[in-house]
Scaffold this motif. Structure first.
Motif, mmCIF file in Angstrom:
data_model
loop_
_atom_site.group_PDB
_atom_site.id
_atom_site.type_symbol
_atom_site.label_atom_id
_atom_site.label_comp_id
_atom_site.label_asym_id
_atom_site.label_seq_id
_atom_site.Cartn_x
_atom_site.Cartn_y
_atom_site.Cartn_z
ATOM 1 N N PHE A 20 0.827 -1.200 0.000
ATOM 2 C CA PHE A 20 0.000 0.000 0.000
ATOM 3 C C PHE A 20 0.863 1.253 0.000
ATOM 4 C CE2 PHE A 20 -2.460 -3.124 2.678
ATOM 5 C CZ PHE A 20 -3.301 -3.522 1.656
ATOM 6 N N GLU B 262 -1.058 8.236 -0.303
ATOM 7 C CA GLU B 262 -2.136 8.406 -1.281
ATOM 8 C C GLU B 262 -3.030 9.575 -0.880
ATOM 9 O OE1 GLU B 262 -3.210 8.266 -4.346
ATOM 10 O OE2 GLU B 262 -2.872 6.103 -4.415
ATOM 11 N N ASN C 27 -4.959 6.331 3.629
ATOM 12 C CA ASN C 27 -4.344 5.043 3.314
ATOM 13 C C ASN C 27 -3.447 4.543 4.446
ATOM 14 O OD1 ASN C 27 -5.397 4.135 0.904
ATOM 15 N ND2 ASN C 27 -3.409 3.973 -0.095
ATOM 16 N N SER D 215 -4.051 1.010 6.217
ATOM 17 C CA SER D 215 -3.009 -0.013 6.212
ATOM 18 C C SER D 215 -2.692 -0.485 7.627
ATOM 19 C CB SER D 215 -1.734 0.536 5.563
ATOM 20 O OG SER D 215 -1.988 1.009 4.265
#
Length: 343
Positions: free
Chosen positions: A241, A245, A265, A269
């Motif tokens: 990941f 982002e 994100n 995660s």
């Protein structure tokens, strides 16, 4: 020796819940496309929306397809040289856009060692690097060949393969999409990830076609995605990941003094890692001279499942931010997400 029925039941439940990547149709990784505005939009006050969807995006898509197929057979040095030229042109066209003003404010905060001329030079180099990131996309397979890649911490690929239950936490440095090719080459275990679809449906189609050639299972966001990822990682996959982002119109990682984000994100995660008790493997890629790249795999983190989830997320976000801030600052010209940073 007494049989631990509770442990057996838990293991059986996990095995039943887990799924294999081969159980999932690759088509599910395609970016969703909604219906375009109808012709009636022209006389209902939405002429701009109709024009953008049916005309402007089609022309942009045709140009993207033409460029992609024109440069793909060429040595990667050719599109890289084109990108170094086209990037500054795009920067000049966008010079009055609000995100450029945000970048100009962010650079001296991230790099207080630079004077005004140094900040301007860094931004000029950023545009050249961004131009290369876009232009070399059709050449990633060639750029990812072993003779062009140096891997620092390569033994951590073997660890992730041996142990499984590993989540790579990455940032958008260099030609970051190349990591998909490198992970596939260096792992026996399959891996899965998330991506944020682009605004252009034609660009999404190009990206999907490239990932389909190599079976890169990277999923767009959806309500059922967390459950799917849990099952896949329990079934033997590793995760990857990008934690910088965009969320709510900006990148919220690294922190650079900001509060730990709750919806992003990085939070997603870490919540996933806490749920699974997964290892966190930080990493990044840098563009090097002469068409080379280097992959850097750093010391892994072990998910502290003994901590409450929200405490673990806050502590680990700060630890990851402290890790990545100096790395990104040192290579700020290669950090694509600078344009999404709001400090």
């Amino acid at each position: 020796m007494p049989v631990d029925l509770a442990s057996r039941r838990k293991a059986a439940d996990a095995a039943e819940a887990a799924v294999k990547l081969s159980d999932i149709p690759f088509e599910s990784t395609r970016a969703p496309e909604g219906p375009g505005p109808p012709l009636a939009a022209l006389w209902q006050g939405q002429a701009g929306l109709w024009t953008r969807h049916h005309l402007t995006q089609r022309l942009e898509g045709a140009a993207q397809y033409a460029f992609y197929h024109a440069v793909r057979p060429l040595p990667p040095e050719v599109p890289a040289a084109l990108g170094r030229v086209l990037g500054p042109i795009a920067g000049h066209i966008d010079r009055n856009r609000s995100y450029v003003a945000h970048m100009k404010r962010a650079v001296p905060r991230i790099r207080p060692d630079l004077d005004e001329a140094g900040c301007a030079a860094l931004l000029a180099q950023w545009w050249r690097q961004v131009g290369m990131s876009h232009a070399v996309y059709p050449s990633l397979e060639k750029l990812a060949r072993p003779e062009r890649i140096t891997i620092k911490g390569a033994e951590r690929f073997a660890e992730a393969d041996r142990l499984g239950n590993t989540i790579y936490v990455l940032v958008h440095l260099g030609s970051w999409e190349m990591l998909s090719h490198i992970f596939t080459r260096h792992h026996e275990r399959p891996w899965v990830g998330i991506y944020q679809p682009q605004m252009s449906r034609f660009q999404n189609r190009l990206i999907f076609a490239g990932r389909r050639r190599h079976r890169f299972y990277v999923f767009p966001p959806s309500t059922h995605l967390p459950r799917r990822l849990i099952k896949l990682i329990e079934g033997g996959c590793n995760g990857a990941f990008f934690i910088d982002e965009v969320s709510d119109g900006q990148t919220r990682f690294p922190l650079w003094g900001r509060a730990v984000p709750t919806g992003s994100n990085v939070a997603f995660s870490l919540k996933l890692a806490h749920r699974l008790g997964a290892r966190l493997q930080p990493g990044y890629l840098l563009r090097e001279p002469k068409g080379r790249s280097s992959v850097h795999l750093l010391e892994p983190f072990v998910a502290r499942t003994d901590l409450p989830r929200d405490v673990f997320v806050r502590r680990t976000t700060r630890a990851l931010s402290a890790l990545f801030e100096p790395i990104i600052a040192a290579h700020l010209d290669q950090w694509y997400m600078l344009k999404e940073l709001r400090l």
